[in-house]
Design an enzyme around this catalytic site. Sequence first.
Site, PDB file in Angstrom:
ATOM      1  N   ASP A 158      -7.525  -4.344   9.764  1.00 24.40           N
ATOM      2  CA  ASP A 158      -6.783  -3.090   9.665  1.00 24.40           C
ATOM      3  C   ASP A 158      -7.566  -1.979  10.360  1.00 24.40           C
ATOM      4  OD1 ASP A 158      -5.123  -1.035   9.067  1.00 24.40           O
ATOM      5  OD2 ASP A 158      -5.466  -1.044   6.905  1.00 24.40           O
ATOM      6  N   ASP A 167     -10.718   3.947  10.409  1.00 22.90           N
ATOM      7  CA  ASP A 167     -10.076   2.769  11.009  1.00 22.90           C
ATOM      8  C   ASP A 167     -10.535   2.503  12.442  1.00 22.90           C
ATOM      9  OD1 ASP A 167      -8.077   1.670   8.957  1.00 22.90           O
ATOM     10  OD2 ASP A 167      -7.633   3.796   8.928  1.00 22.90           O
ATOM     11  N   ASP A 198      -9.809  -2.819   1.251  1.00 25.70           N
ATOM     12  CA  ASP A 198      -9.935  -2.347   2.629  1.00 25.70           C
ATOM     13  C   ASP A 198     -11.327  -1.721   2.738  1.00 25.70           C
ATOM     14  OD1 ASP A 198      -9.891  -0.368   4.811  1.00 25.70           O
ATOM     15  OD2 ASP A 198      -7.758  -0.823   4.974  1.00 25.70           O
ATOM     16  N   TRP A 208       0.862  -1.175   0.000  1.00 24.90           N
ATOM     17  CA  TRP A 208       0.000   0.000   0.000  1.00 24.90           C
ATOM     18  C   TRP A 208       0.902   1.230   0.000  1.00 24.90           C
ATOM     19  CZ3 TRP A 208      -0.331   3.935   3.792  1.00 24.90           C
ATOM     20  CH2 TRP A 208      -1.166   4.991   3.387  1.00 24.90           C
ATOM     21  N   HIS A 258     -11.806   2.044   2.262  1.00 29.74           N
ATOM     22  CA  HIS A 258     -11.163   2.714   1.129  1.00 29.74           C
ATOM     23  C   HIS A 258     -12.102   3.005  -0.036  1.00 29.74           C
ATOM     24  CE1 HIS A 258      -6.757   1.679   2.316  1.00 29.74           C
ATOM     25  NE2 HIS A 258      -7.445   2.253   3.272  1.00 29.74           N
ATOM     26  N   GLU A 264      -3.001  -2.842  -2.589  1.00 29.66           N
ATOM     27  CA  GLU A 264      -4.175  -2.288  -1.903  1.00 29.66           C
ATOM     28  C   GLU A 264      -4.574  -0.928  -2.474  1.00 29.66           C
ATOM     29  OE1 GLU A 264      -3.581  -1.848   2.305  1.00 29.66           O
ATOM     30  OE2 GLU A 264      -5.623  -1.127   2.660  1.00 29.66           O
ATOM     31  N   LYS A 316      -7.080   2.584  -2.767  1.00 33.89           N
ATOM     32  CA  LYS A 316      -7.654   3.544  -1.827  1.00 33.89           C
ATOM     33  C   LYS A 316      -8.317   4.671  -2.603  1.00 33.89           C
ATOM     34  CE  LYS A 316      -6.304   5.952   2.410  1.00 33.89           C
ATOM     35  NZ  LYS A 316      -5.430   5.859   3.578  1.00 33.89           N
ATOM     36  N   HIS A 340      -8.978  -6.240   4.024  1.00 36.47           N
ATOM     37  CA  HIS A 340      -8.635  -5.508   5.242  1.00 36.47           C
ATOM     38  C   HIS A 340      -9.959  -5.178   5.920  1.00 36.47           C
ATOM     39  CE1 HIS A 340      -4.239  -3.963   4.722  1.00 36.47           C
ATOM     40  NE2 HIS A 340      -4.336  -5.269   4.793  1.00 36.47           N
ATOM     41  N   ASP A 366     -12.311   7.203   6.230  1.00 34.59           N
ATOM     42  CA  ASP A 366     -11.489   6.015   6.472  1.00 34.59           C
ATOM     43  C   ASP A 366     -10.874   6.099   7.870  1.00 34.59           C
ATOM     44  OD1 ASP A 366      -9.930   3.754   6.093  1.00 34.59           O
ATOM     45  OD2 ASP A 366      -8.322   4.855   5.087  1.00 34.59           O
TER      46      ASP A 366
HETATM   47  C1  RNT Z   1      -3.887   2.690   4.691  1.00 34.80           C
HETATM   48  C2  RNT Z   1      -4.062   1.245   4.408  1.00 34.80           C
HETATM   49  C3  RNT Z   1      -2.974   0.346   4.903  1.00 34.80           C
HETATM   50  C4  RNT Z   1      -2.490   0.724   6.287  1.00 34.80           C
HETATM   51  C5  RNT Z   1      -1.480  -0.214   6.840  1.00 34.80           C
HETATM   52  C6  RNT Z   1      -0.824   0.325   8.076  1.00 34.80           C
HETATM   53  O1  RNT Z   1      -4.989   3.437   4.380  1.00 34.80           O
HETATM   54  O2  RNT Z   1      -5.290   0.806   4.868  1.00 34.80           O
HETATM   55  O3  RNT Z   1      -3.381  -0.965   4.839  1.00 34.80           O
HETATM   56  O4  RNT Z   1      -3.548   0.848   7.188  1.00 34.80           O
HETATM   57  O5  RNT Z   1      -0.572  -0.553   5.869  1.00 34.80           O
HETATM   58 ZN    ZN Z   2      -5.680  -1.328   4.780  1.00 35.53          ZN
END
Ligand code: RNT
Ligand code: ZN
Length: 429
Positions: A337, A307, A270, A194, A273, A237, A239, A297, A305
């Site tokens: 994640d 998390d 993810d 990523w 994302h 990955e 985004k 993720h 986003d």
């Molecule tokens: C970032 C991505 C990625 C990170 C990690 C730490 O937006 O989601 O996966 O969260 O690599």
């Molecule tokens: Zn991620």
Amino acid sequence: MGVFDPPTDTQIESAYAIAKDRYAALGVDTEQAIANALATSISLHCWQADDVAGLETLPGVTDGGGIMATGNYPGKATTGDQMRQDYDKVLSLLPGTQRLNLHACYAETGGKAVDRDGYTAKHFGKWIDWARQSSIGLDFNPTFFAHPKAEDGLTLSHADSGIRKFWIDHAIACRKIAQAMSEALGTPCVTNIWVPDGLKDSPADRWSPRKRLIESLDTILDKNLGIDNTKCVDAVESKLFGLGSEDYVVGSFEFYSHYALTRHTLLCLDMGHFHPTETIHDKLSALLQYHKKLLLHVSRPIRWDSDHVVILNDDVKNVFLELARGNALNRVVVAMDFFDASINRLMAYVVGARATRQAILNALLDPSSRLIELEAQGKAGQKLAAMEGVKTLPFGAVWDMLCLRSGVPAGAGWVPIVEAYEKDVLSKR
Ligand code: RNT
Ligand code: ZN
């Protein structure tokens, strides 16, 4: 009775006996569901333990890269040993198969100044030894953020060839480390790329960075490097936006979906994302017509986003329901994640990992074939009613049995154990 008091074994046994019959009447084998839910591995992201701080000691390594943990809860791990101590405790409270997903910024160089392009497997020796002793597999991620050479918000797509080369070398070093991890532990190491690359506002040129990103990735994944892709399983990955890359992300969903398809890597989705109201469950049956496998993720975006710690919400349930209905659970790699620095970090792990496995179990308990049958008969109203009926089935009784069989506390019975750990260990840090 306290809210954390778990049910007794006898209560679990008798509730399960009733639940088993209820599900059997719908054609669902709870024993099979428990076995399959336990066998699905969940890769625990290492970075919740220290709010994505990392263990690097080189001067100039900075925050940033468009991701950020908020909160200041005491007791954060600051060394590799403390992190591993925390994971031991977390793992002891989780049912089923777990892995650990390491980021390269958790290298332990023993105080020596080593930059990221110089990392080798020996800088991860303590992690590999710990994983072997804990009988778990490792996954891996190059770290393209929190570094002076990422200050511009561009890495593999940077216009400066020197900066690109540094990050290409880092990624190649990571693929070699992943291969070594796989060889040491006897299990494939999923290696996820990523990059934060993007622009805050109105790019005049959206084209060149994407072209450069392809070239960099192709160099990283070059077959002539001799890296065995059954050991180092590469993933990319996508985004939509990040902090400081609101207008343009080089590695967008379309970009990586096609990249992964043409280069035979895994595509990583993810859950945070995409557009704030966009969910990923409907993408699975489309993407898996083309992609062999996906990396997930599992996360929880709130308005952006963000998390947040994963909980058993509809988004997560629907992801695994879709996979179970398509018989495709074995076509995804499940990783988590999220990073919340405002609560006890072990509680964050246990809540998130348990919720993820609950969603897997919930999906495996779905009487999908009966629902599909109703749909095929044109009985849409009956199908909807049956789906609503499923929501109040005694899922919790099956989950508690899964916990009992795994020797971990059912319900929230694990909370006092983490509270005791906080008192004895975390509060002394
Ligand atoms: C970032 C991505 C990625 C990170 C990690 C730490 O937006 O989601 O996966 O969260 O690599
Ligand atoms: Zn991620």
